[in-house]
Design a protein around this motif. Structure first.
Motif, PDB file in Angstrom:
ATOM      1  N   ILE A 105       6.026   4.333   4.602  1.00  0.00           N
ATOM      2  CA  ILE A 105       4.674   4.695   4.168  1.00  0.00           C
ATOM      3  C   ILE A 105       4.040   3.537   3.406  1.00  0.00           C
ATOM      4  O   ILE A 105       2.868   3.192   3.628  1.00  0.00           O
ATOM      5  CB  ILE A 105       4.714   5.975   3.303  1.00  0.00           C
ATOM      6  N   LEU A 106       4.802   2.912   2.506  1.00  0.00           N
ATOM      7  CA  LEU A 106       4.276   1.781   1.741  1.00  0.00           C
ATOM      8  C   LEU A 106       3.908   0.618   2.664  1.00  0.00           C
ATOM      9  O   LEU A 106       2.835   0.012   2.519  1.00  0.00           O
ATOM     10  CB  LEU A 106       5.316   1.329   0.711  1.00  0.00           C
ATOM     11  N   THR A 107       4.781   0.313   3.611  1.00  0.00           N
ATOM     12  CA  THR A 107       4.509  -0.792   4.543  1.00  0.00           C
ATOM     13  C   THR A 107       3.246  -0.535   5.353  1.00  0.00           C
ATOM     14  O   THR A 107       2.386  -1.418   5.504  1.00  0.00           O
ATOM     15  CB  THR A 107       5.700  -0.990   5.490  1.00  0.00           C
ATOM     16  N   LEU A 108       3.094   0.683   5.859  1.00  0.00           N
ATOM     17  CA  LEU A 108       1.920   1.012   6.674  1.00  0.00           C
ATOM     18  C   LEU A 108       0.642   1.032   5.836  1.00  0.00           C
ATOM     19  O   LEU A 108      -0.431   0.656   6.315  1.00  0.00           O
ATOM     20  CB  LEU A 108       2.135   2.360   7.370  1.00  0.00           C
ATOM     21  N   ALA A 109       0.739   1.467   4.574  1.00  0.00           N
ATOM     22  CA  ALA A 109      -0.432   1.451   3.691  1.00  0.00           C
ATOM     23  C   ALA A 109      -0.904   0.017   3.443  1.00  0.00           C
ATOM     24  O   ALA A 109      -2.114  -0.267   3.422  1.00  0.00           O
ATOM     25  CB  ALA A 109      -0.112   2.144   2.366  1.00  0.00           C
ATOM     26  N   ILE A 110       0.048  -0.899   3.244  1.00  0.00           N
ATOM     27  CA  ILE A 110      -0.308  -2.311   3.066  1.00  0.00           C
ATOM     28  C   ILE A 110      -0.959  -2.861   4.331  1.00  0.00           C
ATOM     29  O   ILE A 110      -1.931  -3.629   4.272  1.00  0.00           O
ATOM     30  CB  ILE A 110       0.944  -3.126   2.686  1.00  0.00           C
ATOM     31  N   MET A 111      -0.454  -2.457   5.497  1.00  0.00           N
ATOM     32  CA  MET A 111      -1.065  -2.886   6.753  1.00  0.00           C
ATOM     33  C   MET A 111      -2.485  -2.348   6.896  1.00  0.00           C
ATOM     34  O   MET A 111      -3.379  -3.044   7.390  1.00  0.00           O
ATOM     35  CB  MET A 111      -0.195  -2.431   7.928  1.00  0.00           C
ATOM     36  N   GLY A 115      -5.714  -4.704   7.263  1.00  0.00           N
ATOM     37  CA  GLY A 115      -6.622  -4.536   8.389  1.00  0.00           C
ATOM     38  C   GLY A 115      -8.068  -4.374   7.937  1.00  0.00           C
ATOM     39  O   GLY A 115      -8.981  -4.994   8.515  1.00  0.00           O
ATOM     40  N   MET A 116      -8.297  -3.567   6.891  1.00  0.00           N
ATOM     41  CA  MET A 116      -9.661  -3.411   6.370  1.00  0.00           C
ATOM     42  C   MET A 116     -10.196  -4.720   5.819  1.00  0.00           C
ATOM     43  O   MET A 116     -11.372  -5.050   6.000  1.00  0.00           O
ATOM     44  CB  MET A 116      -9.690  -2.338   5.272  1.00  0.00           C
ATOM     45  N   ALA A 117      -9.329  -5.465   5.123  1.00  0.00           N
ATOM     46  CA  ALA A 117      -9.767  -6.750   4.574  1.00  0.00           C
ATOM     47  C   ALA A 117     -10.215  -7.697   5.685  1.00  0.00           C
ATOM     48  O   ALA A 117     -11.204  -8.427   5.538  1.00  0.00           O
ATOM     49  CB  ALA A 117      -8.630  -7.379   3.760  1.00  0.00           C
ATOM     50  N   LEU A 118      -9.515  -7.657   6.818  1.00  0.00           N
ATOM     51  CA  LEU A 118      -9.845  -8.562   7.914  1.00  0.00           C
ATOM     52  C   LEU A 118     -11.141  -8.160   8.616  1.00  0.00           C
ATOM     53  O   LEU A 118     -12.000  -9.000   8.873  1.00  0.00           O
ATOM     54  CB  LEU A 118      -8.687  -8.605   8.916  1.00  0.00           C
ATOM     55  N   TYR A 119     -11.297  -6.857   8.929  1.00  0.00           N
ATOM     56  CA  TYR A 119     -12.476  -6.513   9.725  1.00  0.00           C
ATOM     57  C   TYR A 119     -13.748  -6.364   8.888  1.00  0.00           C
ATOM     58  O   TYR A 119     -14.856  -6.493   9.418  1.00  0.00           O
ATOM     59  CB  TYR A 119     -12.221  -5.279  10.606  1.00  0.00           C
ATOM     60  N   VAL A 148      -9.318  -4.618  13.098  1.00  0.00           N
ATOM     61  CA  VAL A 148      -9.557  -3.264  13.608  1.00  0.00           C
ATOM     62  C   VAL A 148      -8.287  -2.695  14.228  1.00  0.00           C
ATOM     63  O   VAL A 148      -7.905  -1.541  13.954  1.00  0.00           O
ATOM     64  CB  VAL A 148     -10.710  -3.271  14.638  1.00  0.00           C
ATOM     65  N   VAL A 149      -7.604  -3.488  15.054  1.00  0.00           N
ATOM     66  CA  VAL A 149      -6.383  -3.018  15.710  1.00  0.00           C
ATOM     67  C   VAL A 149      -5.287  -2.741  14.684  1.00  0.00           C
ATOM     68  O   VAL A 149      -4.586  -1.718  14.752  1.00  0.00           O
ATOM     69  CB  VAL A 149      -5.904  -4.045  16.753  1.00  0.00           C
ATOM     70  N   LEU A 150      -5.138  -3.627  13.707  1.00  0.00           N
ATOM     71  CA  LEU A 150      -4.110  -3.451  12.683  1.00  0.00           C
ATOM     72  C   LEU A 150      -4.365  -2.206  11.853  1.00  0.00           C
ATOM     73  O   LEU A 150      -3.441  -1.426  11.571  1.00  0.00           O
ATOM     74  CB  LEU A 150      -4.062  -4.684  11.780  1.00  0.00           C
ATOM     75  N   PHE A 151      -5.630  -1.989  11.461  1.00  0.00           N
ATOM     76  CA  PHE A 151      -5.951  -0.796  10.666  1.00  0.00           C
ATOM     77  C   PHE A 151      -5.697   0.473  11.467  1.00  0.00           C
ATOM     78  O   PHE A 151      -5.063   1.418  10.967  1.00  0.00           O
ATOM     79  CB  PHE A 151      -7.408  -0.839  10.204  1.00  0.00           C
ATOM     80  N   LEU A 225      -7.773   3.671  -1.506  1.00  0.00           N
ATOM     81  CA  LEU A 225      -6.494   3.628  -0.793  1.00  0.00           C
ATOM     82  C   LEU A 225      -5.341   3.307  -1.735  1.00  0.00           C
ATOM     83  O   LEU A 225      -4.286   3.954  -1.699  1.00  0.00           O
ATOM     84  CB  LEU A 225      -6.565   2.592   0.329  1.00  0.00           C
ATOM     85  N   THR A 226      -5.530   2.321  -2.604  1.00  0.00           N
ATOM     86  CA  THR A 226      -4.462   1.921  -3.525  1.00  0.00           C
ATOM     87  C   THR A 226      -4.105   3.048  -4.488  1.00  0.00           C
ATOM     88  O   THR A 226      -2.924   3.402  -4.647  1.00  0.00           O
ATOM     89  CB  THR A 226      -4.890   0.675  -4.323  1.00  0.00           C
ATOM     90  N   LEU A 227      -5.103   3.651  -5.122  1.00  0.00           N
ATOM     91  CA  LEU A 227      -4.841   4.734  -6.075  1.00  0.00           C
ATOM     92  C   LEU A 227      -4.230   5.951  -5.385  1.00  0.00           C
ATOM     93  O   LEU A 227      -3.317   6.588  -5.916  1.00  0.00           O
ATOM     94  CB  LEU A 227      -6.137   5.122  -6.795  1.00  0.00           C
ATOM     95  N   SER A 228      -4.719   6.270  -4.191  1.00  0.00           N
ATOM     96  CA  SER A 228      -4.217   7.440  -3.469  1.00  0.00           C
ATOM     97  C   SER A 228      -2.744   7.289  -3.123  1.00  0.00           C
ATOM     98  O   SER A 228      -1.949   8.223  -3.319  1.00  0.00           O
ATOM     99  CB  SER A 228      -5.033   7.662  -2.195  1.00  0.00           C
ATOM    100  N   PHE A 229      -2.359   6.119  -2.633  1.00  0.00           N
ATOM    101  CA  PHE A 229      -0.969   5.956  -2.213  1.00  0.00           C
ATOM    102  C   PHE A 229      -0.018   5.730  -3.389  1.00  0.00           C
ATOM    103  O   PHE A 229       1.169   6.038  -3.286  1.00  0.00           O
ATOM    104  CB  PHE A 229      -0.863   4.829  -1.182  1.00  0.00           C
ATOM    105  N   ILE A 230      -0.524   5.230  -4.496  1.00  0.00           N
ATOM    106  CA  ILE A 230       0.319   5.177  -5.700  1.00  0.00           C
ATOM    107  C   ILE A 230       0.686   6.584  -6.131  1.00  0.00           C
ATOM    108  O   ILE A 230       1.847   6.897  -6.429  1.00  0.00           O
ATOM    109  CB  ILE A 230      -0.395   4.413  -6.830  1.00  0.00           C
ATOM    110  N   MET A 231      -0.313   7.484  -6.153  1.00  0.00           N
ATOM    111  CA  MET A 231      -0.037   8.877  -6.515  1.00  0.00           C
ATOM    112  C   MET A 231       0.878   9.543  -5.495  1.00  0.00           C
ATOM    113  O   MET A 231       1.788  10.309  -5.859  1.00  0.00           O
ATOM    114  CB  MET A 231      -1.352   9.648  -6.636  1.00  0.00           C
ATOM    115  N   HIS A 232       0.662   9.262  -4.224  1.00  0.00           N
ATOM    116  CA  HIS A 232       1.488   9.870  -3.177  1.00  0.00           C
ATOM    117  C   HIS A 232       2.947   9.437  -3.293  1.00  0.00           C
ATOM    118  O   HIS A 232       3.855  10.279  -3.262  1.00  0.00           O
ATOM    119  CB  HIS A 232       0.935   9.473  -1.809  1.00  0.00           C
ATOM    120  N   LEU A 233       3.181   8.144  -3.450  1.00  0.00           N
ATOM    121  CA  LEU A 233       4.542   7.627  -3.479  1.00  0.00           C
ATOM    122  C   LEU A 233       5.297   8.025  -4.738  1.00  0.00           C
ATOM    123  O   LEU A 233       6.536   8.014  -4.757  1.00  0.00           O
ATOM    124  CB  LEU A 233       4.515   6.105  -3.337  1.00  0.00           C
ATOM    125  N   CYS A 234       4.554   8.368  -5.800  1.00  0.00           N
ATOM    126  CA  CYS A 234       5.184   8.808  -7.055  1.00  0.00           C
ATOM    127  C   CYS A 234       5.194  10.328  -7.185  1.00  0.00           C
ATOM    128  O   CYS A 234       5.545  10.857  -8.250  1.00  0.00           O
ATOM    129  CB  CYS A 234       4.443   8.202  -8.251  1.00  0.00           C
TER     130      CYS A 234
END
Length: 530
Positions: A105-111, A115-119, A148-151, A225-234
């Motif tokens: 989950i962490l790896t995919l969230a970083i991807m 992806g958003m940063a790129l597109y 776009v493809v990565l995201f 995205l960052t705040l949401s997945f921090i809460m999810h992973l914890c």
């Protein structure tokens, strides 16, 4: 299908193994923890809404040739469909100290973030670094396409591990409750994303500070995205999966290995968490210490994985087919909805000159279509809340059937009688379908898992063994990869239908017909556990 217990070999078995340790019910999870777990869906859907609102303008702004559009939209679902079960199986056997699902989950969230940063920022970065117009165009198109493809790849993939994580660490009642929270926050995230996307940031202070509206939306998307997945992973502790074969030497010197309260160890259990790990002692079953070959799991080969998927029980296969039908109908409507509003409802022309009245009318229809998608997200959240009350009256079969039926009738009415106000009102039916697709199939999957666990307990008590060769991660992945298959079907087929019919109205009619076929399928073929 599972491997037999030969000496010196590892046996891969299903989530309910030959000992009753797989059936230990996890403790009740606090509501706050389930809400934290659901924040991943909030962040994911927020970013999806931003992509839906901005990816077409971004691709147009960098000058992407029309010949590459199909490749952008089809590459990600094709990869997802092929690799989703592989990742699901890999997560079933992941032995990370952090647990089985959270590393993925962490790896995919970083991807997703990359992806958003790129597109959203790729064109601005390329413009700042490259002066040559020809090279700038090539690099801007390449980076935006990769983004776009990565995201899409990561956002589509991440749903399977999130669902498997929920199934691993929750009791059956908490699974149902957690799935409803998932759907609730999915709707909230989509609604917030569409609302922020509808704001004209270019004329606001934040827009002038960050540069363009693309940079503003990246700022909000990255933050959410960052705040949401921090809460999810914890949210809920996840115990690591340990290989008993590696721990046997350390245990052979123990004359009486410590047992849990029920007289056996919970190998790989997500429930028995002690300071973030599980006791690695040999499993006691029917008064005997199991061999390492019988208590450990090994990652499946591609051949055995495909065999497990092809020979899955019929009720799993029918559930996957019904999920495919539902997502095909839903995506057929949603991907072309704003274009339908602009061309059919508002009678605009997207191919006319950009300063013409027809094009401005089309843009107005697209804006109103975005508000319709926002209504869909809000109603999806509301319906998810009331689902918990409805299921006690009409059951999962009633919810499944009603979701497909209302969507089929609503889209059919929109296609036959296109009108601004009736269309916006009927967008609520999209929300019913969205909530249904995010909850009911996974509730049924949880029911199937619980039923298999009961059968495994009975077989153990009777002296029989059963290894099915599938884990929860594979089952969740098989179900969620139907979304990618639906994207492939929609992307490859609807363009041909639109070109043949000469109007996007055929898309809405097709979505209605597919949904009504789905009604019959979920009523006649899908198996429901009493």
């Amino acid at each position: 299908m599972g491997g037999s217990g030969q000496t010196g070999t590892h046996t891969y078995q299903s989530f309910a193994d030959s000992c009753p340790f797989g059936s230990v019910e996890p403790s009740k999870r606090p509501t706050g923890r389930l809400i934290m777990h659901s924040m991943a869906m909030f962040g994911r859907e927020f970013c999806y809404a931003v992509e839906a609102a901005y990816v077409t303008p971004v691709l147009l702004s960098v000058g992407l040739p029309k010949s590459l559009y199909s490749m952008v939209w089809l590459l990600s679902p094709v990869l997802g469909f092929l690799l989703q079960p592989v990742v699901g199986s890999a997560s079933d056997h992941c032995q990370s100290r952090w647990g089985r699902r959270r590393p993925y989950i962490l790896t995919l969230a970083i991807m997703m973030l990359l992806g958003m940063a790129l597109y959203l920022n790729g064109d601005a970065v390329v413009s700042a670094l490259i002066a040559n117009p020809r090279k700038k165009l090539v690099w801007a198109i390449s980076i935006t396409m990769i983004g776009v493809v990565l995201f899409d790849f990561a956002a589509d993939f991440i749903d399977g591990p999130i669902k498997a994580y929920l199934f691993d660490v929750c009791s059956h009642k908490d699974k149902e409750k957690g799935l409803h929270y998932h759907a609730l926050f999915t709707g909230f995230g989509g609604a917030l994303g569409y609302l922020l996307g509808a704001i004209d940031w270019a004329h606001l202070q934040l827009g002038r500070l960050l540069g363009t509206e693309f940079q503003v939306m990246f700022f909000f998307s990255a933050l959410v995205l960052t705040l949401s997945f921090i809460m999810h992973l914890c949210s809920i502790p996840e115990a690591p999966l340990r290989d008993g074969a590696k721990d046997m030497d350390a245990q052979q010197s123990l004359t009486e290995p410590p047992l849990s309260s029920d007289g056996m160890h919970d190998y790989g259990s997500m429930e028995k968490v002690r300071n973030g790990s599980v006791n690695p002692e040999p499993v006691m079953c029917r008064g005997k210490i199991k061999k390492p070959s019988e208590q450990t799991r090994k990652a499946m080969t591609m051949r055995s994985l495909l065999r497990a998927l092809v020979h899955m029980p019929p009720h799993y296969r029918y559930l996957c087919v019904s999920h495919l039908i539902g997502w095909t109908a839903f995506l057929s409507n949603m991907l072309f909805f704003t274009d339908f509003m602009g061309q059919i409802v508002y009678h605009g022309d997207p191919y006319s000159m950009h300063n013409s009245t027809e094009f401005l009318i089309y843009e107005r229809g697209v804006e109103v279509g975005c508000w319709g998608l926002c209504i869909n997200s809000v109603f999806s959240s509301l319906y998810s809340y009331f689902q918990k009350a409805l299921v006690s009256y009409i059951g999962l079969k009633g919810l499944y059937f009603m979701g497909y039926l209302l969507f089929g009738l609503g889209t059919g009415f929109i296609g036959l009688f296109p009108n601004v106000y009736s269309t916006l009102v009927l967008c609520a039916m999209f929300g019913v379908m969205s909530s249904t697709l995010y909850t009911v199939p996974f509730n049924l999957l949880a029911e199937y898992h619980r039923e298999e666990e009961k059968e495994q307990r009975q077989q153990v008590q009777g002296g029989g063994l059963d290894g099915r060769g599938r884990g929860k991660g594979v089952d969740c992945a098989a179900l969620t990869c139907m979304v990618q298959l639906a994207q492939i079907l929609v992307g490859g087929g609807l363009g041909f239908l639109v070109n043949t019919a000469g109007s996007v109205i055929v898309v809405v009619i097709t979505a209605s017909a597919v949904a009504l076929i789905g009604c019959c399928f979920v009523a006649l073929f899908v198996r429901y556990v009493d």
